[in-house]
Enzyme design. Structure first.
Site, PDB file in Angstrom:
ATOM      1  N   PHE A  33     -11.342  18.381 -22.471  1.00 46.10           N
ATOM      2  CA  PHE A  33     -11.756  17.613 -23.583  1.00 46.10           C
ATOM      3  C   PHE A  33     -13.342  17.144 -23.601  1.00 46.10           C
ATOM      4  O   PHE A  33     -13.818  16.975 -24.512  1.00 46.10           O
ATOM      5  CB  PHE A  33     -10.751  16.379 -23.675  1.00 46.10           C
ATOM      6  N   ILE A 105      -5.821  15.148 -14.307  1.00 46.40           N
ATOM      7  CA  ILE A 105      -4.751  13.945 -14.277  1.00 46.40           C
ATOM      8  C   ILE A 105      -3.463  14.788 -14.479  1.00 46.40           C
ATOM      9  O   ILE A 105      -2.464  14.199 -14.789  1.00 46.40           O
ATOM     10  CB  ILE A 105      -5.068  13.013 -15.568  1.00 46.40           C
ATOM     11  N   ASP A 106      -3.460  15.954 -14.472  1.00 47.12           N
ATOM     12  CA  ASP A 106      -2.159  16.810 -14.964  1.00 47.12           C
ATOM     13  C   ASP A 106      -1.057  17.282 -13.904  1.00 47.12           C
ATOM     14  O   ASP A 106      -0.160  17.519 -14.449  1.00 47.12           O
ATOM     15  CB  ASP A 106      -2.767  18.361 -15.411  1.00 47.12           C
ATOM     16  N   HIS A 121      -8.893  10.227 -11.064  1.00 47.64           N
ATOM     17  CA  HIS A 121      -8.499   9.557 -12.267  1.00 47.64           C
ATOM     18  C   HIS A 121      -7.486   9.342 -12.851  1.00 47.64           C
ATOM     19  O   HIS A 121      -6.993   9.059 -13.865  1.00 47.64           O
ATOM     20  CB  HIS A 121      -9.284  10.673 -13.353  1.00 47.64           C
ATOM     21  N   CYS A 129       3.700  -0.626 -17.809  1.00 47.58           N
ATOM     22  CA  CYS A 129       3.518  -1.843 -18.928  1.00 47.58           C
ATOM     23  C   CYS A 129       2.388  -2.665 -18.707  1.00 47.58           C
ATOM     24  O   CYS A 129       2.244  -3.202 -17.328  1.00 47.58           O
ATOM     25  CB  CYS A 129       4.924  -2.673 -19.091  1.00 47.58           C
ATOM     26  N   CYS A 132       4.080  -6.418 -18.105  1.00 48.56           N
ATOM     27  CA  CYS A 132       4.842  -7.000 -16.747  1.00 48.56           C
ATOM     28  C   CYS A 132       5.013  -5.750 -15.835  1.00 48.56           C
ATOM     29  O   CYS A 132       5.437  -5.959 -14.645  1.00 48.56           O
ATOM     30  CB  CYS A 132       6.526  -6.996 -17.432  1.00 48.56           C
ATOM     31  N   CYS A 150       7.159  -1.309 -23.956  1.00 49.12           N
ATOM     32  CA  CYS A 150       8.031  -1.657 -22.885  1.00 49.12           C
ATOM     33  C   CYS A 150       9.152  -2.546 -23.371  1.00 49.12           C
ATOM     34  O   CYS A 150       9.206  -3.233 -24.518  1.00 49.12           O
ATOM     35  CB  CYS A 150       7.341  -2.470 -21.967  1.00 49.12           C
ATOM     36  N   THR A 190     -16.049  22.281 -11.159  1.00 48.75           N
ATOM     37  CA  THR A 190     -16.908  21.060 -11.704  1.00 48.75           C
ATOM     38  C   THR A 190     -18.331  21.460 -11.718  1.00 48.75           C
ATOM     39  O   THR A 190     -18.845  22.096 -10.783  1.00 48.75           O
ATOM     40  CB  THR A 190     -16.553  19.876 -10.962  1.00 48.75           C
ATOM     41  N   ILE A 231     -12.008  30.738 -10.531  1.00 47.30           N
ATOM     42  CA  ILE A 231     -11.479  30.100  -9.144  1.00 47.30           C
ATOM     43  C   ILE A 231     -10.228  30.652  -8.871  1.00 47.30           C
ATOM     44  O   ILE A 231      -9.888  30.768  -7.789  1.00 47.30           O
ATOM     45  CB  ILE A 231     -11.634  28.527  -9.458  1.00 47.30           C
TER      46      ILE A 231
HETATM   47 ZN    ZN Z   1       6.870  -5.034 -19.951  1.00 46.46          ZN
END
Ligand code: ZN
Length: 240
Positions: A33, A105-106, A121, A129, A132, A150, A190, A231
């Site tokens: 992205f 993050i995958d 990341h 949540c 909580c 939640c 990168t 790569i």
């Molecule tokens: Zn919660």
């Protein structure tokens, strides 16, 4: 030639660390992205840059639009690891690799079998949540239509570092230690233009720094070896 050199260094290194960015995952079909195209698409469809859409402020202001963008662009769950992910997992299994440090993050490194993965990341696979702190899996996001909630009524958010938010300090510290203790550091996928990847290089004191990236980076002159090939190909040839 360059790949032979890389294989030699991998074989003789006592401690190898890999530091990777978005380019590792684009070969698995995960769109970046932050790429020019990614930015263009966000501006066209949302009238905002990815940096705004994925900022902490915007998440609080317009979670509905945040989630729309997030689901379309970041919540990729059906991608498969590529030879780079598998090569790294294999190296770890052989006791050759002490850590994978990633900006992605995958979760593809874990899917390929890597165990010691430092996610700078965060990960789309972990969610919680905000009220909580109850932990949720990816289905909480995948199976809700708008803003995921939640049981307590609080908003569920991904355990992903948004713009304006600090990096997880413990993960960063561990990454720093791994880089400092590495004898071979392989940096891939990168451009090293974004913090913190660039900053981590400053801690390297080992023998060889290898950069695998399609385009030029500001650190090319610092590297002992620069490889411009895809790569996945590099790892399928250098780790067998
Ligand atoms: Zn919660």
């Amino acid at each position: 030639m360059e790949i032979t050199k890389l294989s030699e260094w991998i074989n003789s290194s006592s401690r190898t660390v890999f530091l990777g960015g978005a380019g590792v995952s684009t070969e698995s079909g995960i769109p970046d992205f932050r790429s020019e195209n990614g930015i263009f698409k966000a501006l066209e469809k949302y009238g905002r840059s990815p940096e705004t859409l994925l900022s902490h402020t915007y998440f609080e202001l317009r979670p509905d639009i945040f989630y729309r963008y997030y689901r379309e662009n970041l919540l990729v769950t059906d991608a498969e690891p590529n030879p780079a992910h598998y090569g790294l997992a294999k190296l770890e299994e052989r006791g050759k690799l002490s850590a994978v440090i990633t900006q992605n993050i995958d979760g593809l490194h874990q899917k390929a079998g890597s165990r010691h993965v430092l996610e700078l990341h965060g990960s789309i696979w972990r969610n919680y949540c905000v009220k909580c702190k109850k932990a949720y899996g990816i289905d909480a996001i995948r199976n809700s239509s708008e803003v995921p909630r939640c049981e307590c009524g609080g908003m569920i958010r991904p355990d992903v570092v948004l713009y304006e938010e600090p990096l997880p300090w413990d993960v960063f510290e561990e990454a720093e230690r791994e880089v400092r203790e590495a004898s071979l550091l392989i940096v891939g996928g990168t451009s090293l233009s974004v913090y913190p990847a660039a900053g981590l290089l400053e801690y390297f004191r080992g023998d060889h720094l290898v950069l695998i990236n399609r385009s030029v980076t500001a650190y090319d002159s610092m590297a002992d070896l620069v490889i411009r090939e895809p790569i996945g190909e590099v790892f399928s040839k250098s780790v067998c």
